[in-house]
Design a protein around this motif. Structure first.
Motif, PDB file in Angstrom:
ATOM      1  N   LEU A  51      34.587  31.757  55.040  1.00  0.00           N
ATOM      2  CA  LEU A  51      33.889  32.956  54.568  1.00  0.00           C
ATOM      3  C   LEU A  51      32.437  32.974  55.049  1.00  0.00           C
ATOM      4  O   LEU A  51      31.918  33.998  55.508  1.00  0.00           O
ATOM      5  CB  LEU A  51      33.937  33.007  53.027  1.00  0.00           C
TER       6      LEU A  51
ATOM      7  N   GLN B 173      43.341  37.285  59.125  1.00  0.00           N
ATOM      8  CA  GLN B 173      42.286  37.016  58.151  1.00  0.00           C
ATOM      9  C   GLN B 173      42.256  38.067  57.039  1.00  0.00           C
ATOM     10  O   GLN B 173      42.157  37.720  55.865  1.00  0.00           O
ATOM     11  CB  GLN B 173      40.929  36.950  58.864  1.00  0.00           C
TER      12      GLN B 173
ATOM     13  N   CYS C 296      47.741  31.267  52.615  1.00  0.00           N
ATOM     14  CA  CYS C 296      46.593  32.150  52.849  1.00  0.00           C
ATOM     15  C   CYS C 296      45.527  31.442  53.691  1.00  0.00           C
ATOM     16  O   CYS C 296      44.921  32.038  54.588  1.00  0.00           O
ATOM     17  CB  CYS C 296      45.984  32.606  51.514  1.00  0.00           C
TER      18      CYS C 296
ATOM     19  N   VAL D 112      43.973  32.645  57.275  1.00  0.00           N
ATOM     20  CA  VAL D 112      42.562  32.968  57.523  1.00  0.00           C
ATOM     21  C   VAL D 112      41.922  31.982  58.497  1.00  0.00           C
ATOM     22  O   VAL D 112      40.833  32.249  59.045  1.00  0.00           O
ATOM     23  CB  VAL D 112      41.753  33.024  56.206  1.00  0.00           C
TER      24      VAL D 112
ATOM     25  N   THR E 141      36.394  38.575  48.502  1.00  0.00           N
ATOM     26  CA  THR E 141      37.036  37.276  48.272  1.00  0.00           C
ATOM     27  C   THR E 141      36.083  36.318  47.559  1.00  0.00           C
ATOM     28  O   THR E 141      36.481  35.580  46.641  1.00  0.00           O
ATOM     29  CB  THR E 141      37.499  36.659  49.599  1.00  0.00           C
TER      30      THR E 141
ATOM     31  N   LEU F  59      44.983  36.247  48.948  1.00  0.00           N
ATOM     32  CA  LEU F  59      44.300  35.253  48.125  1.00  0.00           C
ATOM     33  C   LEU F  59      43.653  35.908  46.910  1.00  0.00           C
ATOM     34  O   LEU F  59      43.694  35.364  45.798  1.00  0.00           O
ATOM     35  CB  LEU F  59      43.239  34.518  48.944  1.00  0.00           C
TER      36      LEU F  59
ATOM     37  N   CYS G  12      35.626  39.716  52.972  1.00  0.00           N
ATOM     38  CA  CYS G  12      35.019  38.403  52.704  1.00  0.00           C
ATOM     39  C   CYS G  12      34.172  38.441  51.437  1.00  0.00           C
ATOM     40  O   CYS G  12      34.235  37.523  50.601  1.00  0.00           O
ATOM     41  CB  CYS G  12      34.175  37.955  53.894  1.00  0.00           C
TER      42      CYS G  12
ATOM     43  N   PHE H 242      38.046  27.474  52.222  1.00  0.00           N
ATOM     44  CA  PHE H 242      37.946  28.943  52.218  1.00  0.00           C
ATOM     45  C   PHE H 242      36.485  29.380  52.360  1.00  0.00           C
ATOM     46  O   PHE H 242      36.158  30.276  53.135  1.00  0.00           O
ATOM     47  CB  PHE H 242      38.535  29.527  50.922  1.00  0.00           C
TER      48      PHE H 242
ATOM     49  N   PHE I 140      43.057  36.932  53.234  1.00  0.00           N
ATOM     50  CA  PHE I 140      42.069  37.057  52.163  1.00  0.00           C
ATOM     51  C   PHE I 140      42.543  38.026  51.070  1.00  0.00           C
ATOM     52  O   PHE I 140      42.345  37.783  49.870  1.00  0.00           O
ATOM     53  CB  PHE I 140      40.717  37.531  52.720  1.00  0.00           C
ATOM     54  N   LYS I 141      43.167  39.124  51.469  1.00  0.00           N
ATOM     55  CA  LYS I 141      43.652  40.094  50.474  1.00  0.00           C
ATOM     56  C   LYS I 141      44.710  39.472  49.578  1.00  0.00           C
ATOM     57  O   LYS I 141      44.729  39.708  48.362  1.00  0.00           O
ATOM     58  CB  LYS I 141      44.205  41.337  51.171  1.00  0.00           C
TER      59      LYS I 141
ATOM     60  N   LYS J  29      44.422  34.684  43.070  1.00  0.00           N
ATOM     61  CA  LYS J  29      43.252  33.824  42.875  1.00  0.00           C
ATOM     62  C   LYS J  29      43.394  32.865  41.702  1.00  0.00           C
ATOM     63  O   LYS J  29      42.820  31.773  41.692  1.00  0.00           O
ATOM     64  CB  LYS J  29      42.000  34.678  42.676  1.00  0.00           C
TER      65      LYS J  29
END
Length: 516
Positions: free
Chosen positions: A472, A446, A434, A438, A491, A453, A488, A468, A450-451, A457
């Protein structure tokens, strides 16, 4: 003046006068009031019941059957019903013109409150011996089937005691049935019958009688206001073919044969049958057929245009994997089957050059993985490294983005089955990919990075948080793209739920005002 039904002249009246059929309620009233015993009524009908003329005997039986249908079901005693039942047994030996009234009348006898089901053994023996079911008209055949169903519903334990002669009689009675309404009735009844009545040495005979209709090839008449459709029949035939474990070998041979045919409806019916069979057949039954089953399934799972066929194949695969996984710890067949799927689909993924080709293979793997926790471990543990490697060797943006999405799917599947601990090493690699995505200054990378991640998580290690957050912060300070900004912020919230103090520190240091 005494009514005619108190006299032996009643027989002549039934023969000569149609109006007597309109007086049955008066006769019943006298029977119920106790003025007339029903056995006396039968004696008074002797002349018509024993007449040399078939037409007369037919009228006599129709008359008496009409009385039985109209008399209160709770009135007659067990002794009276036993007498009537014996009388109907004897009538089964009569001319074929008399039989319809006998069949109809005995159905009324069965519905009597004080009917003893043990009287049915003699009736059924005579029925199967004297009456060729398939020589009767549709309604009479239906009455025979309905009789068996009603007796079965009254006392299944007694029906078991009737043994193979009863089973053979039932098989013979339905052998060759062609009327769709009768077949619909039979197919609805058969699973219950088969699961309760031992077939003994008649397993093959029973299966052959049922399987001759498979796959259903039937088109209702456009003029039939209550037509039975092909799909109606197919839906109720399927559970019959896999109703009991003893049918397994016959059924699997049949469905593989039909799967390999060119007839689309046969393929769909066979896939549905395979899925249904997994509810009743034993695990061991599938062993000799697994190679052939996977070969047939793979062909339908990768069908180019027929979505209905593909969906049925996915459902069949899921059911089969789930069934095989029940003995995963004690039998190698399950693991070998899964490995066969993995080898086939890994090859398909490696050779894919489009998103459609890639996702087709992935969906097959996800279907198999989602069938059980055992298959989930075997497939996802092997496929996460394979997808990571595929990402590195496929420069096409859409394919790499598909990889990210699939990794998120696999993680969530492992989480659903509670097996993340068994593939800790593999899932921990996903956040790093990921970050690689990004780090590209390309929107699609990106957003997808991010989606994914956000989805994984919980396996984000602390040493990756700072890289990260730096990306961001940069995006929020400089990007004008609403989708980038939205993902963002989402995230940051996701990371903050795992590392709240660290995110707060980094946010303050970065002098960033986060807006939700």
């Amino acid at each position: 003046m005494e009514a005619i039904w108190y006299k032996s002249e009643l027989a002549d009246e039934i023969i000569k006068n149609n109006d007597i059929f309109n007086q049955t309620q008066s006769i019943i009233a006298d029977v119920v009031s106790g003025k007339l015993d029903i056995t006396v009524l039968v004696e008074n009908m002797a002349g018509v019941l024993t007449s040399k003329e078939v037409e007369d005997r037919e009228r006599g039986m129709r008359f008496f059957t009409k009385i039985l249908k109209e008399i209160p079901a709770d009135y007659l005693t067990e002794m009276q019903i036993k007498f009537i039942s014996k009388f109907y047994v004897d009538r089964l030996k009569d001319n074929h013109r008399v039989i319809p009234a006998v069949l109809e009348g005995y159905l009324s006898v069965i519905d009597m409150k004080h009917y003893n089901v043990q009287s049915s053994g003699e009736y059924l023996t005579a029925l199967f011996r004297e009456v060729a079911c398939q020589s009767q008209v549709r309604q009479d055949r239906y009455n025979i089937y309905l009789t068996i169903q009603k007796l079965f519903g009254k006392n299944v334990e007694y029906m078991k005691t009737l043994g193979p002669d009863f089973v053979y009689g039932f098989i013979s009675s339905m052998d060759g049935e062609r009327d769709p309404r009768n077949l619909l009735f039979l197919f609805n009844f058969l699973p219950n019958f088969l699961s309760n009545i031992p077939l003994g040495h008649l397993v093959e005979e029973m299966f052959e009688v049922i399987s001759c209709y498979y796959p259903i090839d039937f088109h209702p008449s456009p003029d039939d206001p209550a037509a039975v459709s092909r799909n109606d029949l197919a839906a109720v035939l399927c559970p019959c073919l896999c109703a009991i474990p003893e049918f397994a070998e016959h059924c699997l041979v049949l469905l593989i044969e039909k799967l390999d045919s060119n007839l689309r409806v046969a393929k769909i019916d066979s896939l549905m049958l395979l899925a249904a069979s997994c509810k009743t057949f034993k695990y061991e039954s599938y062993g000799p057929f697994l190679k052939a089953l996977w070969s047939s399934l793979q062909r339908e799972l990768t069908h180019k245009t027929d979505d209905e066929l593909k969906l049925a194949a996915h459902e069949a695969l899921s059911a089969l994997v789930s069934k095989l996984s029940t003995k995963a710890e004690t039998d190698q067949s399950f693991e070998n089957f899964i490995k066969g799927i993995l080898i086939s689909m890994q090859s398909a993924i490696a050779e894919s050059s489009t998103v459609i080709q890639f996702m087709e293979a992935v969906k097959i793997l996800l279907t198999a993985a989602n069938a059980s926790n055992q298959s989930c471990v075997l497939i996802i543990k092997a496929m996460i490294p394979a997808i990571l490697a595929y990402y590195e060797f496929k420069p096409l943006v859409k394919l790499q983005i598909s990889c990210l999405d699939v990794l998120g799917d696999m993680y969530e599947l492992a989480d659903h089955w509670g097996v993340l601990d068994e593939m800790e090493k593999e899932v921990n690699e996903i956040p790093q990919l990921c970050l690689t995505a990004v780090s590209e200054r390309v929107k699609d990378y990106q957003v997808s990075g991010f989606k994914t991640l956000i989805r994984v998580k919980n396996v984000l290690h602390i040493d990756l948080v700072l890289p990260f957050v730096e990306i961001l912060i940069y995006n929020i300070q400089h990007s004008q793209d609403s989708e980038i900004l939205s993902v963002c912020v989402e995230t940051v919230h996701a990371i903050a739920r795992k590392y709240p103090e660290l995110i707060m520190t980094l946010v303050v240091k970065g002098s960033v005002i986060w807006k939700t």
